[in-house]
Scaffold this active site. Structure first.
Site, PDB file in Angstrom:
ATOM      1  N   ASP A   1      -9.809  -5.949  -0.463  1.00 54.91           N
ATOM      2  CA  ASP A   1      -8.764  -5.278   0.301  1.00 54.91           C
ATOM      3  C   ASP A   1      -9.364  -4.552   1.498  1.00 54.91           C
ATOM      4  O   ASP A   1      -9.978  -3.503   1.372  1.00 54.91           O
ATOM      5  CB  ASP A   1      -8.036  -4.263  -0.612  1.00 54.91           C
ATOM      6  CG  ASP A   1      -6.813  -3.678   0.050  1.00 54.91           C
ATOM      7  OD1 ASP A   1      -6.060  -2.964  -0.641  1.00 54.91           O
ATOM      8  OD2 ASP A   1      -6.610  -3.922   1.256  1.00 54.91           O
TER       9      ASP A   1
ATOM     10  N   ASP B   1       0.858  -1.195   0.000  1.00 50.85           N
ATOM     11  CA  ASP B   1       0.000   0.000   0.000  1.00 50.85           C
ATOM     12  C   ASP B   1       0.886   1.233   0.000  1.00 50.85           C
ATOM     13  O   ASP B   1       1.576   1.503   0.986  1.00 50.85           O
ATOM     14  CB  ASP B   1      -0.889  -0.010   1.239  1.00 50.85           C
ATOM     15  CG  ASP B   1      -1.910  -1.115   1.165  1.00 50.85           C
ATOM     16  OD1 ASP B   1      -1.969  -1.946   2.085  1.00 50.85           O
ATOM     17  OD2 ASP B   1      -2.638  -1.162   0.173  1.00 50.85           O
TER      18      ASP B   1
HETATM   19  C1  DX5 Z   1      -6.148  -0.479   3.984  1.00 54.56           C
HETATM   20  C2  DX5 Z   1      -5.074  -1.369   3.450  1.00 54.56           C
HETATM   21  C3  DX5 Z   1      -5.116  -2.868   3.631  1.00 54.56           C
HETATM   22  C4  DX5 Z   1      -5.771  -3.562   4.750  1.00 54.56           C
HETATM   23  C5  DX5 Z   1      -4.888  -4.003   5.894  1.00 54.56           C
HETATM   24  O1  DX5 Z   1      -5.967   0.786   3.364  1.00 54.56           O
HETATM   25  O2  DX5 Z   1      -5.100  -1.202   2.040  1.00 54.56           O
HETATM   26  O3  DX5 Z   1      -3.813  -3.308   3.487  1.00 54.56           O
HETATM   27  O4  DX5 Z   1      -6.839  -2.894   5.297  1.00 54.56           O
HETATM   28  O5  DX5 Z   1      -5.412  -5.212   6.430  1.00 54.56           O
HETATM   29  P1  DX5 Z   1      -6.428  -5.303   7.654  1.00 54.56           P
HETATM   30  O6  DX5 Z   1      -7.648  -4.540   7.274  1.00 54.56           O
HETATM   31  O7  DX5 Z   1      -6.678  -6.794   7.802  1.00 54.56           O
HETATM   32  O8  DX5 Z   1      -5.721  -4.731   8.875  1.00 54.56           O
HETATM   33 ZN    ZN Z   2      -4.252  -2.157  -0.363  1.00 57.42          ZN
END
Ligand code: DX5
Ligand code: ZN
Length: 233
Positions: free
Chosen positions: A177, A37
């Site tokens: 995601d 990300d």
């Molecule tokens: C949110 C991110 C994701 C994700 C992370 O902007 O793009 O990578 O939410 O994982 P979780 O939601 O499982 O913590």
């Molecule tokens: Zn992402």
């Protein structure tokens, strides 16, 4: 034939202090790609990862890299990511002033082009870029932060996205995601998701090891495929 559902660990959720060890554990656990990300603190109020991390990791793992851009200036990052050797690049329809041109730039750079949609953005944003689409990223939380909960429309949007693509003759991957948890994986897979971005809700869940979490996610995926099969007309 069981379609292959891929697990893409969300690297912003890794223990960056032990990144090398965590990457080796992810490889050993058999994940198919790594999800990065990339945020610029403008499109979303956060900046967990940088280009230097991808550059450093590129030389140390053979896993495909999947970059999810949450930035204002997509074109700037595309050139840099292609040079690093990233295989998949998704951009937000909400941030791209010239979405068709940006997707063409990704493909011209040799990467697969994806569009990411925030929870509130309708699928009609894709209507005139279908010809440029290699995959679709559906945000099931509002972008920018880990450890959030599935938005109320998340599962409904995944179902609608698969139907939208099918009606237009597109059999391309849908990436889920956000809060891809062990409990959410079965309905997400049943809805049509085939790339799962695993963060703190699954792959990096604090209560077990990476290997145990990935194995548990595989069980949840199998349940999702069973539900998908059951729902088939
Ligand atoms: C949110 C991110 C994701 C994700 C992370 O902007 O793009 O990578 O939410 O994982 P979780 O939601 O499982 O913590
Ligand atoms: Zn992402």
């Amino acid at each position: 034939m069981n379609p292959h559902i891929r697990i893409a660990p969300s690297m912003m959720c890794a223990d960056l202090w032990r990144l090398a060890e965590q990457t080796q554990k992810l490889e050993a656990a058999g994940v198919e790609l790594l999800h990065f990300d990339l945020m610029d603190a403008h499109f979303v109020p956060n900046m967990p990862l940088g280009l230097g991390m991808l550059e450093m990791m590129r030389a140390r793992t053979g896993l495909p890299f999947d970059a999810h851009l949450m930035v204002e200036n997509n074109d700037f990052f595309i050139e840099k990511l292609a040079a690093i050797g990233v295989q998949m690049i998704s951009v937000h329809a909400e941030s791209a002033r010239h979405l068709d041109r940006t997707l063409a730039l990704i493909q011209a750079a040799g990467a697969q082009a994806g569009v990411a949609l925030n929870p509130a953005t309708p699928l009609s944003a894709l209507d005139f870029v279908l010809e440029r689409l290699d995959y679709l990223l559906i945000m099931t939380v509002n972008p920018g932060f880990a450890a959030q909960k599935l938005v109320p429309s998340g599962l409904r949007k995944l179902v609608a996205a698969r139907a939208y693509l099918r009606e237009r003759g597109l059999d391309i991957p849908i990436q889920a995601d956000g809060n891809v948890s062990f409990a959410n994986i079965p309905p997400m897979v049943a809805a049509g998701a085939d790339i799962l971005v695993g963060g703190t809700s699954s792959v990096f869940h604090k209560d077990a090891s990476i290997g145990e979490n990935v194995a548990r996610a595989r069980v949840a995926i199998a349940e999702g495929l069973r539900l998908r099969e059951e729902a088939r007309p």
